[in-house]
Design a protein around this motif. Structure first.
Motif, PDB file in Angstrom:
ATOM      1  N   ILE A 127       5.665  11.535  -8.397  1.00  0.00           N
ATOM      2  CA  ILE A 127       4.260  11.922  -8.435  1.00  0.00           C
ATOM      3  C   ILE A 127       4.092  13.394  -8.810  1.00  0.00           C
ATOM      4  O   ILE A 127       3.177  13.737  -9.567  1.00  0.00           O
ATOM      5  N   ASP A 128       4.951  14.287  -8.317  1.00  0.00           N
ATOM      6  CA  ASP A 128       4.801  15.704  -8.670  1.00  0.00           C
ATOM      7  C   ASP A 128       5.039  15.924 -10.161  1.00  0.00           C
ATOM      8  O   ASP A 128       4.304  16.682 -10.809  1.00  0.00           O
ATOM      9  N   LEU A 129       5.998  15.219 -10.714  1.00  0.00           N
ATOM     10  CA  LEU A 129       6.273  15.330 -12.145  1.00  0.00           C
ATOM     11  C   LEU A 129       5.111  14.780 -12.962  1.00  0.00           C
ATOM     12  O   LEU A 129       4.682  15.390 -13.959  1.00  0.00           O
ATOM     13  N   TRP A 130       4.540  13.659 -12.547  1.00  0.00           N
ATOM     14  CA  TRP A 130       3.422  13.077 -13.293  1.00  0.00           C
ATOM     15  C   TRP A 130       2.194  13.983 -13.244  1.00  0.00           C
ATOM     16  O   TRP A 130       1.535  14.202 -14.264  1.00  0.00           O
ATOM     17  N   LEU A 131       1.863  14.535 -12.065  1.00  0.00           N
ATOM     18  CA  LEU A 131       0.714  15.437 -11.955  1.00  0.00           C
ATOM     19  C   LEU A 131       0.886  16.661 -12.849  1.00  0.00           C
ATOM     20  O   LEU A 131      -0.066  17.144 -13.447  1.00  0.00           O
ATOM     21  N   TRP A 132       2.110  17.152 -12.956  1.00  0.00           N
ATOM     22  CA  TRP A 132       2.406  18.301 -13.815  1.00  0.00           C
ATOM     23  C   TRP A 132       2.275  17.911 -15.294  1.00  0.00           C
ATOM     24  O   TRP A 132       1.636  18.615 -16.067  1.00  0.00           O
TER      25      TRP A 132
ATOM     26  N   GLY B 259       5.954  22.890  -8.759  1.00  0.00           N
ATOM     27  CA  GLY B 259       5.898  23.383  -7.383  1.00  0.00           C
ATOM     28  C   GLY B 259       4.502  23.252  -6.793  1.00  0.00           C
ATOM     29  O   GLY B 259       4.335  22.853  -5.640  1.00  0.00           O
ATOM     30  N   LEU B 260       3.480  23.583  -7.578  1.00  0.00           N
ATOM     31  CA  LEU B 260       2.105  23.441  -7.105  1.00  0.00           C
ATOM     32  C   LEU B 260       1.751  21.963  -6.915  1.00  0.00           C
ATOM     33  O   LEU B 260       1.046  21.603  -5.969  1.00  0.00           O
ATOM     34  N   ALA B 261       2.241  21.110  -7.802  1.00  0.00           N
ATOM     35  CA  ALA B 261       2.010  19.671  -7.670  1.00  0.00           C
ATOM     36  C   ALA B 261       2.682  19.149  -6.400  1.00  0.00           C
ATOM     37  O   ALA B 261       2.090  18.371  -5.651  1.00  0.00           O
ATOM     38  N   ALA B 262       3.899  19.587  -6.148  1.00  0.00           N
ATOM     39  CA  ALA B 262       4.621  19.163  -4.951  1.00  0.00           C
ATOM     40  C   ALA B 262       3.888  19.632  -3.695  1.00  0.00           C
ATOM     41  O   ALA B 262       3.760  18.882  -2.723  1.00  0.00           O
ATOM     42  N   ASN B 263       3.374  20.860  -3.717  1.00  0.00           N
ATOM     43  CA  ASN B 263       2.636  21.393  -2.575  1.00  0.00           C
ATOM     44  C   ASN B 263       1.382  20.573  -2.304  1.00  0.00           C
ATOM     45  O   ASN B 263       1.044  20.300  -1.158  1.00  0.00           O
ATOM     46  N   MET B 264       0.689  20.165  -3.372  1.00  0.00           N
ATOM     47  CA  MET B 264      -0.511  19.356  -3.232  1.00  0.00           C
ATOM     48  C   MET B 264      -0.182  18.036  -2.528  1.00  0.00           C
ATOM     49  O   MET B 264      -0.920  17.590  -1.649  1.00  0.00           O
ATOM     50  N   VAL B 265       0.946  17.428  -2.899  1.00  0.00           N
ATOM     51  CA  VAL B 265       1.362  16.159  -2.287  1.00  0.00           C
ATOM     52  C   VAL B 265       1.766  16.390  -0.829  1.00  0.00           C
ATOM     53  O   VAL B 265       1.360  15.631   0.060  1.00  0.00           O
ATOM     54  N   GLU B 266       2.541  17.433  -0.557  1.00  0.00           N
ATOM     55  CA  GLU B 266       3.013  17.711   0.797  1.00  0.00           C
ATOM     56  C   GLU B 266       1.864  18.011   1.753  1.00  0.00           C
ATOM     57  O   GLU B 266       1.959  17.726   2.940  1.00  0.00           O
TER      58      GLU B 266
ATOM     59  N   LEU C 142      -2.554   7.414  -3.242  1.00  0.00           N
ATOM     60  CA  LEU C 142      -2.086   6.520  -4.293  1.00  0.00           C
ATOM     61  C   LEU C 142      -2.464   5.087  -3.940  1.00  0.00           C
ATOM     62  O   LEU C 142      -2.248   4.652  -2.803  1.00  0.00           O
ATOM     63  N   THR C 143      -3.036   4.372  -4.890  1.00  0.00           N
ATOM     64  CA  THR C 143      -3.309   2.947  -4.711  1.00  0.00           C
ATOM     65  C   THR C 143      -2.364   2.184  -5.629  1.00  0.00           C
ATOM     66  O   THR C 143      -2.428   2.310  -6.850  1.00  0.00           O
ATOM     67  N   HIS C 144      -1.459   1.433  -5.021  1.00  0.00           N
ATOM     68  CA  HIS C 144      -0.453   0.655  -5.751  1.00  0.00           C
ATOM     69  C   HIS C 144      -0.571  -0.786  -5.288  1.00  0.00           C
ATOM     70  O   HIS C 144      -0.454  -1.070  -4.090  1.00  0.00           O
ATOM     71  N   HIS C 145      -0.830  -1.701  -6.217  1.00  0.00           N
ATOM     72  CA  HIS C 145      -1.021  -3.126  -5.900  1.00  0.00           C
ATOM     73  C   HIS C 145      -2.102  -3.326  -4.834  1.00  0.00           C
ATOM     74  O   HIS C 145      -1.935  -4.139  -3.918  1.00  0.00           O
ATOM     75  N   GLY C 146      -3.185  -2.549  -4.919  1.00  0.00           N
ATOM     76  CA  GLY C 146      -4.313  -2.712  -4.010  1.00  0.00           C
ATOM     77  C   GLY C 146      -4.163  -2.067  -2.646  1.00  0.00           C
ATOM     78  O   GLY C 146      -5.064  -2.134  -1.823  1.00  0.00           O
ATOM     79  N   VAL C 147      -3.041  -1.423  -2.378  1.00  0.00           N
ATOM     80  CA  VAL C 147      -2.803  -0.783  -1.081  1.00  0.00           C
ATOM     81  C   VAL C 147      -2.846   0.730  -1.271  1.00  0.00           C
ATOM     82  O   VAL C 147      -2.053   1.291  -2.031  1.00  0.00           O
ATOM     83  N   GLN C 148      -3.782   1.390  -0.560  1.00  0.00           N
ATOM     84  CA  GLN C 148      -3.901   2.842  -0.689  1.00  0.00           C
ATOM     85  C   GLN C 148      -3.096   3.534   0.404  1.00  0.00           C
ATOM     86  O   GLN C 148      -3.161   3.159   1.567  1.00  0.00           O
ATOM     87  N   THR C 149      -2.320   4.541   0.009  1.00  0.00           N
ATOM     88  CA  THR C 149      -1.550   5.331   0.968  1.00  0.00           C
ATOM     89  C   THR C 149      -1.709   6.801   0.637  1.00  0.00           C
ATOM     90  O   THR C 149      -1.868   7.174  -0.523  1.00  0.00           O
ATOM     91  N   ARG C 150      -1.662   7.623   1.681  1.00  0.00           N
ATOM     92  CA  ARG C 150      -1.669   9.071   1.500  1.00  0.00           C
ATOM     93  C   ARG C 150      -0.214   9.482   1.281  1.00  0.00           C
ATOM     94  O   ARG C 150       0.640   9.206   2.128  1.00  0.00           O
ATOM     95  N   LEU C 151       0.051  10.115   0.160  1.00  0.00           N
ATOM     96  CA  LEU C 151       1.427  10.499  -0.144  1.00  0.00           C
ATOM     97  C   LEU C 151       1.820  11.724   0.671  1.00  0.00           C
ATOM     98  O   LEU C 151       1.011  12.618   0.895  1.00  0.00           O
ATOM     99  N   ASP C 152       3.080  11.754   1.094  1.00  0.00           N
ATOM    100  CA  ASP C 152       3.562  12.863   1.908  1.00  0.00           C
ATOM    101  C   ASP C 152       4.775  13.558   1.310  1.00  0.00           C
ATOM    102  O   ASP C 152       5.154  14.626   1.748  1.00  0.00           O
ATOM    103  N   LYS C 153       5.380  12.939   0.312  1.00  0.00           N
ATOM    104  CA  LYS C 153       6.568  13.529  -0.304  1.00  0.00           C
ATOM    105  C   LYS C 153       6.428  13.520  -1.825  1.00  0.00           C
ATOM    106  O   LYS C 153       6.022  12.512  -2.405  1.00  0.00           O
TER     107      LYS C 153
END
Length: 99
Positions: free
Chosen positions: A12-17, A26-33, A39-50
């Motif tokens: 996810i950090d690489l894609w956001l960049w 680094g800023l993308a990784a910080n945003m995720v952390e 992220l909604t994957h196959h209809g399930v939404q989760t808050r990313l932590d890593k």
């Protein structure tokens, strides 16, 4: 999504960049952390932590940037951080959900 992309994924950090939502990985990784990316994957939404969590073509991403909610669907993963036109081809904007 092409059939060759069906099984592909990207950090996810690489894609956001690559999509130019962050100036550096680094800023993308910080945003995720900070828990600012959902992220909604196959209809399930989760808050990313890593930042190492994977994103796939067809996933929806929701995050706050510059005081507004950004909701996009991942169309492609990209191979590099290219010019803005190339970055915009990686996603499609979605209507922001009601707060």
């Amino acid at each position: 999504m092409t059939s060759s992309q069906a099984g592909q994924s990207c950090r996810i950090d690489l894609w956001l960049w690559r999509a130019r939502f962050a100036r550096t990985r680094g800023l993308a990784a910080n945003m995720v952390e900070r828990g600012a990316v959902r992220l909604t994957h196959h209809g399930v939404q989760t808050r990313l932590d890593k930042p190492s969590r994977n994103v796939h073509p067809g996933d929806d991403i929701l995050f706050a940037q510059a005081g507004r909610l950004i909701a996009v669907r991942v169309l492609q993963l990209g191979e590099r951080r290219g010019p803005p036109e190339e970055a915009r081809a990686l996603y499609a904007a979605l209507d922001a959900p009601e707060a």
